[in-house]
Design a protein around this motif. Structure first.
Motif, short mmCIF file in Angstrom:
data_model
loop_
_atom_site.label_atom_id
_atom_site.label_comp_id
_atom_site.label_asym_id
_atom_site.label_seq_id
_atom_site.Cartn_x
_atom_site.Cartn_y
_atom_site.Cartn_z
N LYS A 16 0.85 -1.19 0.00
CA LYS A 16 0.00 0.00 0.00
C LYS A 16 0.88 1.24 0.00
O LYS A 16 1.99 1.22 0.51
N SER A 17 0.36 2.31 -0.55
CA SER A 17 1.14 3.54 -0.65
C SER A 17 1.19 4.26 0.68
O SER A 17 0.39 4.02 1.59
N GLY A 18 2.15 5.18 0.80
CA GLY A 18 2.29 6.00 2.00
C GLY A 18 3.01 7.28 1.66
O GLY A 18 3.48 7.47 0.53
N ASP A 19 3.08 8.18 2.63
CA ASP A 19 3.74 9.47 2.44
C ASP A 19 4.93 9.61 3.36
O ASP A 19 4.86 9.27 4.56
N ALA A 20 6.03 10.13 2.82
CA ALA A 20 7.21 10.46 3.61
C ALA A 20 7.93 11.59 2.88
O ALA A 20 8.48 11.38 1.80
N ILE A 21 7.89 12.78 3.47
CA ILE A 21 8.42 13.97 2.81
C ILE A 21 9.40 14.66 3.75
O ILE A 21 9.10 14.87 4.93
N THR A 22 10.56 15.02 3.23
CA THR A 22 11.51 15.82 4.00
C THR A 22 11.83 17.08 3.21
O THR A 22 11.90 17.06 1.97
N ILE A 23 12.03 18.16 3.92
CA ILE A 23 12.30 19.45 3.28
C ILE A 23 13.42 20.15 4.05
O ILE A 23 13.36 20.23 5.29
N ARG A 24 14.41 20.63 3.33
CA ARG A 24 15.39 21.52 3.93
C ARG A 24 15.34 22.82 3.13
O ARG A 24 15.37 22.80 1.90
N TYR A 25 15.26 23.95 3.83
CA TYR A 25 15.17 25.22 3.12
C TYR A 25 15.80 26.33 3.95
O TYR A 25 15.96 26.21 5.17
N GLU A 26 16.16 27.38 3.25
CA GLU A 26 16.70 28.56 3.91
C GLU A 26 15.88 29.77 3.50
O GLU A 26 15.62 30.00 2.32
N VAL A 27 15.47 30.53 4.48
CA VAL A 27 14.71 31.76 4.27
C VAL A 27 15.29 32.84 5.17
O VAL A 27 15.40 32.64 6.39
N GLY A 28 15.70 33.94 4.58
CA GLY A 28 16.22 35.05 5.36
C GLY A 28 17.46 34.70 6.15
O GLY A 28 17.66 35.22 7.26
N GLY A 29 18.29 33.80 5.61
CA GLY A 29 19.52 33.42 6.28
C GLY A 29 19.35 32.37 7.35
O GLY A 29 20.33 31.95 7.98
N GLU A 30 18.13 31.88 7.56
CA GLU A 30 17.87 30.85 8.58
C GLU A 30 17.48 29.54 7.90
O GLU A 30 16.62 29.52 7.01
N THR A 31 18.12 28.44 8.30
CA THR A 31 17.88 27.14 7.67
C THR A 31 16.94 26.31 8.54
O THR A 31 17.05 26.29 9.77
N PHE A 32 16.04 25.61 7.88
CA PHE A 32 15.06 24.77 8.56
C PHE A 32 15.05 23.38 7.94
O PHE A 32 15.26 23.22 6.74
N ILE A 33 14.77 22.38 8.78
CA ILE A 33 14.45 21.04 8.30
C ILE A 33 13.05 20.71 8.78
O ILE A 33 12.71 20.90 9.95
N HIS A 34 12.24 20.21 7.85
CA HIS A 34 10.80 20.05 8.06
C HIS A 34 10.43 18.66 7.53
O HIS A 34 10.68 18.37 6.36
N VAL A 35 9.90 17.81 8.37
CA VAL A 35 9.50 16.46 7.96
C VAL A 35 7.98 16.36 8.01
O VAL A 35 7.37 16.72 9.02
N VAL A 36 7.39 15.87 6.93
CA VAL A 36 5.94 15.72 6.86
C VAL A 36 5.62 14.25 6.60
O VAL A 36 5.92 13.70 5.54
N ASP A 37 5.06 13.60 7.60
CA ASP A 37 4.71 12.17 7.55
C ASP A 37 5.95 11.30 7.41
O ASP A 37 7.01 11.77 7.00
N GLY A 38 5.78 10.03 7.76
CA GLY A 38 6.95 9.14 7.78
C GLY A 38 6.70 7.75 7.26
O GLY A 38 7.50 6.85 7.52
N GLY A 39 5.57 7.54 6.55
CA GLY A 39 5.28 6.20 6.05
C GLY A 39 5.18 5.20 7.19
O GLY A 39 4.72 5.53 8.29
#
Length: 365
Positions: A16-39
């Motif tokens: 069966k399908s599932g979701d696992a999304i990771t995001i790394r981004y920088e905005v205004g000189g600040e870096t973030f890591i953001h995880v959405v769902d993990g399967g």
């Protein structure tokens, strides 16, 4: 350094399908890591490996979002919470509202009993809460208007979320009457029969057929998030349904998003026909085009999280509908690894451009 982002859709290997999304981004000189769902749990281990390999070992994760309770979304996040320092866990916990909900459940007269029952029903989210509390991780509720780093929650509202908890077939009032239980067994059997009987029909460009059935209340509880990073509009939908997409679209202008127009569109629920409609896709993505867009000239990207072993997802009707609006449609079920979308940062060594899906000339009847 200019703002940038890396948006990764990881494969979920299962029947069966599932979701696992990771995001790394920088905005205004600040870096973030953001995880959405993990399967699933095994997916969580792959997320840990992925972050260590590409975002840096022992990374600090600013935000972890559990869009809803389903195991193909929430279970893997246990591994993530146990493996990294985490700033905030975002999840919606029905049991927090047991006292408020009690009058709406005729079969319950005890807040404690209802609270316990709701924790049992939404056990995947309860497990995440327990880990977060043990590790001292801050827990917040992602209702409409919440700001999660660069992302704004577009849905659900608190009121609609509580209505969905009451409406769910899994919650006490809906599940306990014996007669309803018999009817549900019959409906489930009928659904399985219909599923096997689905036929594909050839269809001309622009023709769209979606299911008349709605997705589950649990799917409709999904957290919908939007961010504009590097002038790229990103919409993450989880398994939300038509109600969630409509609610999110209503709120979009408040978040500075004027529709139609999305750069990266996560197709809800692995490309299910129960979660979208022609009207909603028109609203989010624009009207259907008279003719196909040549490859390489697509207006936006639609991403589908689907397992290669899952015969039910994505539905061809949904793939077609996205292409009718000028989409480059990419799915994780092609066996070629996770998909990365990025801006203002070099492509990782050894990675190649994802091959989009071809236009299906037939669709589900």
């Amino acid at each position: 350094m200019a703002n940038y982002f890396e948006l990764d859709f990881l494969e979920v290997h299962s029947s069966k399908s599932g979701d696992a999304i990771t995001i790394r981004y920088e905005v205004g000189g600040e870096t973030f890591i953001h995880v959405v769902d993990g399967g699933y749990v095994a997916t969580g281990e792959k997320i840990v490996e992925h972050i260590n390999n590409h975002y840096g070992p022992l990374s600090y994760i600013d935000h972890v979002v559990a869009t809803h309770n389903d195991g193909d979304h929430a279970c893997g996040l246990r591994v993530v919470l146990e493996s990294f320092p985490v700033g905030t866990l975002w999840l919606l916990r029905p049991w927090l509202y047991a006292e408020e909900l009690l009058p709406r459940f005729a079969t319950y007269n005890s807040v404690d009993r209802l609270r316990s029952r709701l924790r049992s029903i939404y056990s995947n989210l309860a497990a995440l809460e327990e880990i977060a509390e043990e590790r001292g991780i801050n827990i917040q509720e992602p209702f409409q208007g919440s700001q999660i780093g660069a992302f704004t929650v577009l849905a659900p509202t608190r009121t609609r979320f509580l209505d969905l908890v009451v409406a769910s077939d899994k919650t006490p009032e809906a599940a306990e009457p014996a007669e309803r239980g018999v009817l549900e067994e019959i409906a489930t059997a009928a659904e399985g029969y219909i599923k096997k009987a689905i036929n594909l029909i050839r269809a001309a460009w622009g023709a769209e057929v979606f299911s008349t059935d709605e997705t589950s209340a649990e799917n409709e509880m999904s957290v919908v998030q939007y961010a504009n990073i590097c002038d790229k509009k990103i919409l993450l939908t989880g398994d939300t349904g038509r109600g969630g997409l409509a609610e999110a679209a209503d709120y979009a202008p408040t978040a500075g998003l004027f529709l139609p127009g999305i750069t990266y569109f996560q197709v809800p629920h692995h490309g299910s026909r129960r979660n979208v409609s022609t009207e909603l896709l028109d609203r989010w993505l624009g009207q259907r085009l008279d003719t196909p867009v040549p490859k390489g000239s697509e207006k936006f990207t639609a991403i589908i999280s689907a397992a290669s072993e899952d015969e039910d997802h994505p539905r061809k009707a949904v793939v077609r509908a996205c292409m009718h609006r000028g989409a480059r449609v990419v799915s994780t079920d092609d066996g070629k690894g996770q998909k990365i979308f990025y801006a203002n940062i070099p492509l990782r060594k050894g990675w190649v451009v994802a091959t989009p899906l071809d236009y299906p000339t037939d669709q589900e009847a």
